[in-house]
Structure formats: C-alpha cells, structure tokens
Write a protein that holds these residues in place. Sequence first.
Motif, PDB file in Angstrom:
ATOM      1  N   ALA A   6       0.814  -1.478   0.012  1.00  0.00           N
ATOM      2  CA  ALA A   6      -0.135  -0.205  -0.181  1.00  0.00           C
ATOM      3  C   ALA A   6       1.194   1.200  -0.126  1.00  0.00           C
ATOM      4  CB  ALA A   6      -0.824   0.087   1.551  1.00  0.00           C
ATOM      5  N   ARG A   7       2.021   1.096   0.731  1.00  0.00           N
ATOM      6  CA  ARG A   7       2.619   2.521   0.794  1.00  0.00           C
ATOM      7  C   ARG A   7       4.259   2.110   1.309  1.00  0.00           C
ATOM      8  NH1 ARG A   7      -0.167   5.250   4.871  1.00  0.00           N
ATOM      9  NH2 ARG A   7       1.184   4.285   6.516  1.00  0.00           N
ATOM     10  N   THR A   8       5.071   3.046   0.660  1.00  0.00           N
ATOM     11  CA  THR A   8       6.485   2.900   0.879  1.00  0.00           C
ATOM     12  C   THR A   8       7.059   4.214   0.211  1.00  0.00           C
ATOM     13  OG1 THR A   8       8.653   1.856   1.494  1.00  0.00           O
ATOM     14  CG2 THR A   8       7.690   1.265  -0.517  1.00  0.00           C
ATOM     15  N   THR A   9       8.189   4.930   0.653  1.00  0.00           N
ATOM     16  CA  THR A   9       8.833   6.056   0.082  1.00  0.00           C
ATOM     17  C   THR A   9       9.744   5.480  -0.887  1.00  0.00           C
ATOM     18  OG1 THR A   9      10.247   6.292   1.935  1.00  0.00           O
ATOM     19  CG2 THR A   9       8.289   7.455   1.858  1.00  0.00           C
ATOM     20  N   GLU A  10      10.428   4.156  -0.778  1.00  0.00           N
ATOM     21  CA  GLU A  10      11.317   3.720  -1.576  1.00  0.00           C
ATOM     22  C   GLU A  10      11.349   2.216  -1.624  1.00  0.00           C
ATOM     23  OE1 GLU A  10      16.004   3.023  -0.606  1.00  0.00           O
ATOM     24  OE2 GLU A  10      15.325   5.236  -0.823  1.00  0.00           O
ATOM     25  N   LEU A  11      11.278   1.709  -2.796  1.00  0.00           N
ATOM     26  CA  LEU A  11      11.530   0.246  -3.100  1.00  0.00           C
ATOM     27  C   LEU A  11      12.632  -0.069  -4.107  1.00  0.00           C
ATOM     28  CD1 LEU A  11       9.903  -2.369  -2.602  1.00  0.00           C
ATOM     29  CD2 LEU A  11       8.424  -2.004  -4.625  1.00  0.00           C
ATOM     30  N   ARG A  12      13.233  -1.038  -3.661  1.00  0.00           N
ATOM     31  CA  ARG A  12      14.467  -1.550  -4.589  1.00  0.00           C
ATOM     32  C   ARG A  12      14.428  -2.883  -5.305  1.00  0.00           C
ATOM     33  NH1 ARG A  12      16.699   0.725  -0.223  1.00  0.00           N
ATOM     34  NH2 ARG A  12      17.218  -1.195   0.840  1.00  0.00           N
ATOM     35  N   TYR A  13      14.886  -3.063  -6.098  1.00  0.00           N
ATOM     36  CA  TYR A  13      14.640  -4.441  -6.973  1.00  0.00           C
ATOM     37  C   TYR A  13      16.059  -4.851  -7.254  1.00  0.00           C
ATOM     38  CZ  TYR A  13      14.214  -8.190 -10.316  1.00  0.00           C
ATOM     39  OH  TYR A  13      14.279  -9.327 -11.050  1.00  0.00           O
ATOM     40  N   SER A  21      13.116  -4.781  -1.828  1.00  0.00           N
ATOM     41  CA  SER A  21      13.406  -4.561  -0.670  1.00  0.00           C
ATOM     42  C   SER A  21      13.141  -2.795  -0.332  1.00  0.00           C
ATOM     43  CB  SER A  21      14.711  -4.867   0.031  1.00  0.00           C
ATOM     44  OG  SER A  21      15.696  -4.241  -0.727  1.00  0.00           O
ATOM     45  N   THR A  22      13.143  -2.598   1.160  1.00  0.00           N
ATOM     46  CA  THR A  22      13.388  -1.071   1.297  1.00  0.00           C
ATOM     47  C   THR A  22      13.629  -1.078   2.898  1.00  0.00           C
ATOM     48  OG1 THR A  22      12.268   0.910   1.414  1.00  0.00           O
ATOM     49  CG2 THR A  22      10.925  -0.957   2.394  1.00  0.00           C
ATOM     50  N   ASP A  23      14.358  -0.296   3.283  1.00  0.00           N
ATOM     51  CA  ASP A  23      14.749   0.117   4.583  1.00  0.00           C
ATOM     52  C   ASP A  23      14.006   1.341   5.260  1.00  0.00           C
ATOM     53  OD1 ASP A  23      15.935   2.217   3.344  1.00  0.00           O
ATOM     54  OD2 ASP A  23      18.193   2.036   3.926  1.00  0.00           O
ATOM     55  N   LYS A  24      12.828   1.676   4.371  1.00  0.00           N
ATOM     56  CA  LYS A  24      11.861   2.888   4.862  1.00  0.00           C
ATOM     57  C   LYS A  24      10.622   2.250   5.478  1.00  0.00           C
ATOM     58  CE  LYS A  24      14.509   5.596   2.834  1.00  0.00           C
ATOM     59  NZ  LYS A  24      15.619   6.628   3.358  1.00  0.00           N
ATOM     60  N   THR A  25       9.823   2.962   6.032  1.00  0.00           N
ATOM     61  CA  THR A  25       8.739   2.639   6.713  1.00  0.00           C
ATOM     62  C   THR A  25       7.771   1.991   5.697  1.00  0.00           C
ATOM     63  OG1 THR A  25       8.783   3.945   8.521  1.00  0.00           O
ATOM     64  CG2 THR A  25       6.513   3.206   8.172  1.00  0.00           C
ATOM     65  N   PHE A  26       7.080   1.116   5.760  1.00  0.00           N
ATOM     66  CA  PHE A  26       6.127   0.503   4.660  1.00  0.00           C
ATOM     67  C   PHE A  26       4.707  -0.029   5.369  1.00  0.00           C
ATOM     68  CE2 PHE A  26       8.024  -3.267   6.266  1.00  0.00           C
ATOM     69  CZ  PHE A  26       7.130  -4.212   6.200  1.00  0.00           C
ATOM     70  N   THR A  27       3.610  -0.148   4.480  1.00  0.00           N
ATOM     71  CA  THR A  27       2.332  -0.760   4.967  1.00  0.00           C
ATOM     72  C   THR A  27       2.109  -1.893   3.998  1.00  0.00           C
ATOM     73  OG1 THR A  27       1.870   1.351   5.862  1.00  0.00           O
ATOM     74  CG2 THR A  27       0.077  -0.020   5.354  1.00  0.00           C
ATOM     75  N   GLY A  39      11.126  -1.873   7.307  1.00  0.00           N
ATOM     76  CA  GLY A  39      11.912  -2.131   6.305  1.00  0.00           C
ATOM     77  C   GLY A  39      11.529  -3.692   6.007  1.00  0.00           C
ATOM     78  N   PHE A  40      11.842  -4.116   5.030  1.00  0.00           N
ATOM     79  CA  PHE A  40      11.718  -5.807   4.630  1.00  0.00           C
ATOM     80  C   PHE A  40      12.521  -5.949   3.481  1.00  0.00           C
ATOM     81  CE2 PHE A  40       8.838  -3.692   1.623  1.00  0.00           C
ATOM     82  CZ  PHE A  40       8.888  -4.541   0.389  1.00  0.00           C
ATOM     83  N   VAL A  41      12.603  -7.366   3.093  1.00  0.00           N
ATOM     84  CA  VAL A  41      13.134  -7.896   2.158  1.00  0.00           C
ATOM     85  C   VAL A  41      12.232  -9.094   1.750  1.00  0.00           C
ATOM     86  CG1 VAL A  41      15.205  -9.285   1.274  1.00  0.00           C
ATOM     87  CG2 VAL A  41      15.578  -7.401   2.922  1.00  0.00           C
ATOM     88  N   SER A  42      12.028  -9.275   0.271  1.00  0.00           N
ATOM     89  CA  SER A  42      11.253 -10.310  -0.188  1.00  0.00           C
ATOM     90  C   SER A  42      11.459 -10.601  -1.379  1.00  0.00           C
ATOM     91  CB  SER A  42       9.845  -9.669  -0.005  1.00  0.00           C
ATOM     92  OG  SER A  42       8.778 -10.764  -0.638  1.00  0.00           O
ATOM     93  N   ASP A  43      10.866 -11.919  -1.707  1.00  0.00           N
ATOM     94  CA  ASP A  43      10.984 -12.438  -3.074  1.00  0.00           C
ATOM     95  C   ASP A  43       9.962 -11.385  -4.130  1.00  0.00           C
ATOM     96  OD1 ASP A  43       8.631 -13.584  -2.252  1.00  0.00           O
ATOM     97  OD2 ASP A  43       8.925 -15.319  -2.778  1.00  0.00           O
TER      98      ASP A  43
END
Length: 71
Positions: A6-13, A21-27, A39-43
């Motif tokens: 739903a929301r994050t300010t940065e998303l990396r592939y 992944s991101t090291d920013k707050t997410f929902t 932050g999270f890391v995912s497939d």
Amino acid sequence: MRLRLARTTELRYEPNSKKVSTDKTFTFMRNGNLLEGDGFVSDVDFTNIVVERPRGVEGREGGAGGLLPGQ
C-alpha cells in the motif's frame, strides 16, 4: 493469498537475487490484515517476506481488528 503493497517511500529491486526491499517505513495489506514495519526484504512474489520491526492489526483493511501476536 492476496498481498498489496500500500505504501512506502522507496522500493529497490535486485535483479541478480530477484528480491525487492526497502529500509523505509512501509504498509502492506494482506488478506485483510494491516502489516507495517521499518523495512523488509522479499522475493518478487511476496511469498517470503522478512520484516524489520513488524507491527500490525489483524482484521479488516483500514486497521479494524485485534493486534497481531507479540504486540
């Protein structure tokens, strides 16, 4: 399982590992549950997610429901 970011300010592939992944707050909204974290890391299918400092609410989208375990 339906997952929606739903929301994050940065998303990396990462193409080599095929991870997002991101090291920013997410929902995330997942099966009507709200999951937030710092932050999270995912497939790329979001089936294996590792969350930093998770918090969330079990129930309907929009946050109505009970706290997830450990909160």
